[in-house]
Write a protein that holds these residues in place. Structure first.
Motif, PDB file in Angstrom:
ATOM      1  N   PRO A  49       0.893  -1.157   0.007  1.00  0.00           N
ATOM      2  CA  PRO A  49       0.054  -0.091   0.010  1.00  0.00           C
ATOM      3  C   PRO A  49       0.940   1.180   0.114  1.00  0.00           C
ATOM      4  CG  PRO A  49      -0.940  -1.721   1.342  1.00  0.00           C
ATOM      5  CD  PRO A  49       0.406  -2.151   1.053  1.00  0.00           C
ATOM      6  N   ALA A  50       1.814   1.211   0.759  1.00  0.00           N
ATOM      7  CA  ALA A  50       2.789   2.463   0.754  1.00  0.00           C
ATOM      8  C   ALA A  50       3.369   2.767  -0.562  1.00  0.00           C
ATOM      9  CB  ALA A  50       3.879   2.252   1.780  1.00  0.00           C
ATOM     10  N   ASP A  51       3.465   1.895  -1.371  1.00  0.00           N
ATOM     11  CA  ASP A  51       3.989   1.835  -2.740  1.00  0.00           C
ATOM     12  C   ASP A  51       3.049   2.723  -3.807  1.00  0.00           C
ATOM     13  OD1 ASP A  51       6.528   0.710  -2.356  1.00  0.00           O
ATOM     14  OD2 ASP A  51       5.780  -1.148  -2.813  1.00  0.00           O
ATOM     15  N   LEU A  52       1.798   2.643  -3.403  1.00  0.00           N
ATOM     16  CA  LEU A  52       0.832   3.155  -4.334  1.00  0.00           C
ATOM     17  C   LEU A  52       0.040   4.341  -3.910  1.00  0.00           C
ATOM     18  CD1 LEU A  52      -1.290  -0.182  -4.904  1.00  0.00           C
ATOM     19  CD2 LEU A  52       0.586   0.748  -6.499  1.00  0.00           C
ATOM     20  N   THR A  53       0.010   5.203  -5.247  1.00  0.00           N
ATOM     21  CA  THR A  53      -0.785   6.602  -4.947  1.00  0.00           C
ATOM     22  C   THR A  53      -1.763   6.412  -5.946  1.00  0.00           C
ATOM     23  OG1 THR A  53       0.852   7.603  -3.938  1.00  0.00           O
ATOM     24  CG2 THR A  53      -0.947   9.080  -5.074  1.00  0.00           C
ATOM     25  N   VAL A  54      -2.975   6.713  -5.807  1.00  0.00           N
ATOM     26  CA  VAL A  54      -4.358   6.674  -6.868  1.00  0.00           C
ATOM     27  C   VAL A  54      -4.975   8.078  -6.785  1.00  0.00           C
ATOM     28  CG1 VAL A  54      -6.119   5.756  -7.698  1.00  0.00           C
ATOM     29  CG2 VAL A  54      -4.628   4.296  -6.426  1.00  0.00           C
ATOM     30  N   THR A  55      -5.207   8.804  -8.051  1.00  0.00           N
ATOM     31  CA  THR A  55      -5.877  10.197  -8.026  1.00  0.00           C
ATOM     32  C   THR A  55      -7.134   9.844  -8.534  1.00  0.00           C
ATOM     33  OG1 THR A  55      -5.059  10.692 -10.295  1.00  0.00           O
ATOM     34  CG2 THR A  55      -3.336  10.912  -8.361  1.00  0.00           C
ATOM     35  N   LYS A  56      -7.943  10.827  -8.097  1.00  0.00           N
ATOM     36  CA  LYS A  56      -9.258  10.908  -8.596  1.00  0.00           C
ATOM     37  C   LYS A  56      -9.756  12.302  -8.164  1.00  0.00           C
ATOM     38  CE  LYS A  56     -13.503   8.499  -9.485  1.00  0.00           C
ATOM     39  NZ  LYS A  56     -14.273   7.137  -9.122  1.00  0.00           N
ATOM     40  N   ARG A  57     -10.597  13.029  -8.992  1.00  0.00           N
ATOM     41  CA  ARG A  57     -11.044  14.038  -8.573  1.00  0.00           C
ATOM     42  C   ARG A  57     -12.040  14.135  -7.363  1.00  0.00           C
ATOM     43  NH1 ARG A  57     -14.274  17.181 -13.215  1.00  0.00           N
ATOM     44  NH2 ARG A  57     -12.098  16.956 -13.967  1.00  0.00           N
ATOM     45  N   HIS A  58     -13.007  13.013  -7.147  1.00  0.00           N
ATOM     46  CA  HIS A  58     -13.821  12.904  -6.200  1.00  0.00           C
ATOM     47  C   HIS A  58     -13.475  11.556  -5.414  1.00  0.00           C
ATOM     48  CE1 HIS A  58     -16.191  15.997  -7.727  1.00  0.00           C
ATOM     49  NE2 HIS A  58     -16.638  15.185  -8.668  1.00  0.00           N
ATOM     50  N   LEU A  59     -12.747  11.408  -4.102  1.00  0.00           N
ATOM     51  CA  LEU A  59     -12.031  10.735  -3.535  1.00  0.00           C
ATOM     52  C   LEU A  59     -12.947   9.556  -2.824  1.00  0.00           C
ATOM     53  CD1 LEU A  59      -9.021  12.567  -2.273  1.00  0.00           C
ATOM     54  CD2 LEU A  59      -8.801  11.242  -4.187  1.00  0.00           C
ATOM     55  N   ALA A  60     -14.200  10.000  -2.650  1.00  0.00           N
ATOM     56  CA  ALA A  60     -15.059   9.165  -1.865  1.00  0.00           C
ATOM     57  C   ALA A  60     -15.255   7.506  -2.284  1.00  0.00           C
ATOM     58  CB  ALA A  60     -16.459   9.676  -1.574  1.00  0.00           C
ATOM     59  N   SER A  61     -14.876   7.421  -3.710  1.00  0.00           N
ATOM     60  CA  SER A  61     -15.157   5.973  -4.308  1.00  0.00           C
ATOM     61  C   SER A  61     -13.940   5.352  -3.950  1.00  0.00           C
ATOM     62  CB  SER A  61     -15.406   6.248  -5.819  1.00  0.00           C
ATOM     63  OG  SER A  61     -14.513   6.915  -6.437  1.00  0.00           O
ATOM     64  N   LEU A  62     -12.961   5.968  -3.459  1.00  0.00           N
ATOM     65  CA  LEU A  62     -11.444   5.290  -3.176  1.00  0.00           C
ATOM     66  C   LEU A  62     -11.368   4.685  -1.778  1.00  0.00           C
ATOM     67  CD1 LEU A  62      -8.951   7.358  -5.585  1.00  0.00           C
ATOM     68  CD2 LEU A  62     -10.523   5.302  -6.038  1.00  0.00           C
TER      69      LEU A  62
END
Length: 266
Positions: A30-43
């Motif tokens: 998990p520490a290796d990963l960054t995921v982007t999105k405009r609205h973060l609730a779904s992540l």
């Protein structure tokens, strides 16, 4: 396990599936990963696992070595152009899983000399069973091996020439729908000969899975396996011949070529 920091730009269904597959396989922490999105609730499910989720694409890129772009085709140019200054060919590799965006398109956006990979997975990536075709430019052997290993965690990866990427989309990505339509028809036939829908579904799906595994694990041609179940005057050959009389193989081939012509022209 990969020790590289990976930024997934675009946390939609495909971006999330990639992140989840990399975590489940142990390729990334998990520490290796960054995921982007405009609205973060779904992540939130990724957040609960310890994955960093942010809306700032530029910050994600600057903090990563591997950048996976999983945006919609219509906004990829706008989004990546906004963060162009963050790209560094000396430390980054850019991987696109976007249909219809060429390697030259990506290099033009990210800058000349950027190591660029174009990858075409299919929806089975959600269960780490994707067939992913990849092509690349400005990529070292070490980087190519890394990308291949990465997508092998999500199914099976194969390198192809970029000129075949549209064909790969049809055979590998559209092919999921073709296979599912065959299974659906088998279920309908199974119901007609006496099974309830749930049992027919299980039998048809597992049978197709087994057939595919015979080819993959035993490295066999389909006709070798067909010959094993087509006895003289038997029910299998009778059914196969009737399907061919009704245009089974020719309709499938025609469907593939029509899909290819559609994607090639558009």
């Amino acid at each position: 396990m990969s020790n590289k920091k990976i930024a997934i730009i675009g946390g939609g269904n495909l971006g999330k599936a990639i992140a989840q597959g990399l975590l489940k396989s142990g390729f990334s922490t998990p520490a290796d990963l960054t995921v982007t999105k405009r609205h973060l609730a779904s992540l939130s499910d990724l957040q609960s696992l310890g994955v960093q989720t942010i809306s700032d694409n530029e910050a994600a890129i600057r903090g990563a070595e591997v950048i996976v772009v999983a945006l919609k085709p219509y906004n990829v140019k706008e989004v990546l152009t906004q963060v162009k200054a963050a790209f560094d060919p000396s430390r980054h590799i850019l991987i696109s899983v976007i249909t219809g965006v060429t390697i030259d398109d990506l290099e033009q956006i990210a800058g000349a000399g950027m190591p660029v990979v174009r990858a075409m997975p299919n929806t089975a990536i959600a269960i780490q069973e994707s067939m992913t075709c990849i092509c690349h430019k400005n990529v070292s052997q070490q980087q190519e091996a890394y990308v291949t290993e990465m997508f092998n965690q999500l199914g099976v990866a194969v390198s192809i020439d970029e000129k075949l990427m549209e064909a790969a989309t049809v055979l590998g990505a559209c092919g999921i729908a073709y296979a599912l339509r065959f299974i659906r028809a088998s279920i309908q036939g199974g119901i007609e000969i006496g099974f309830d829908a749930r049992t027919a579904n299980l039998i048809a799906a597992q049978t197709v899975k087994g057939a595919a595994q015979l080819l993959i694990k035993e490295n066999r041609h389909p006709e070798e396996e067909i010959d094993k179940v087509t006895t003289p005057k038997g029910c299998t050959i009778a059914g196969l011949n009737e399907m061919e009389h009704q245009g089974f193989s020719s309709s499938l081939i025609k469907g593939i070529t029509v899909s290819y012509n559609k994607i090639a022209k558009d």
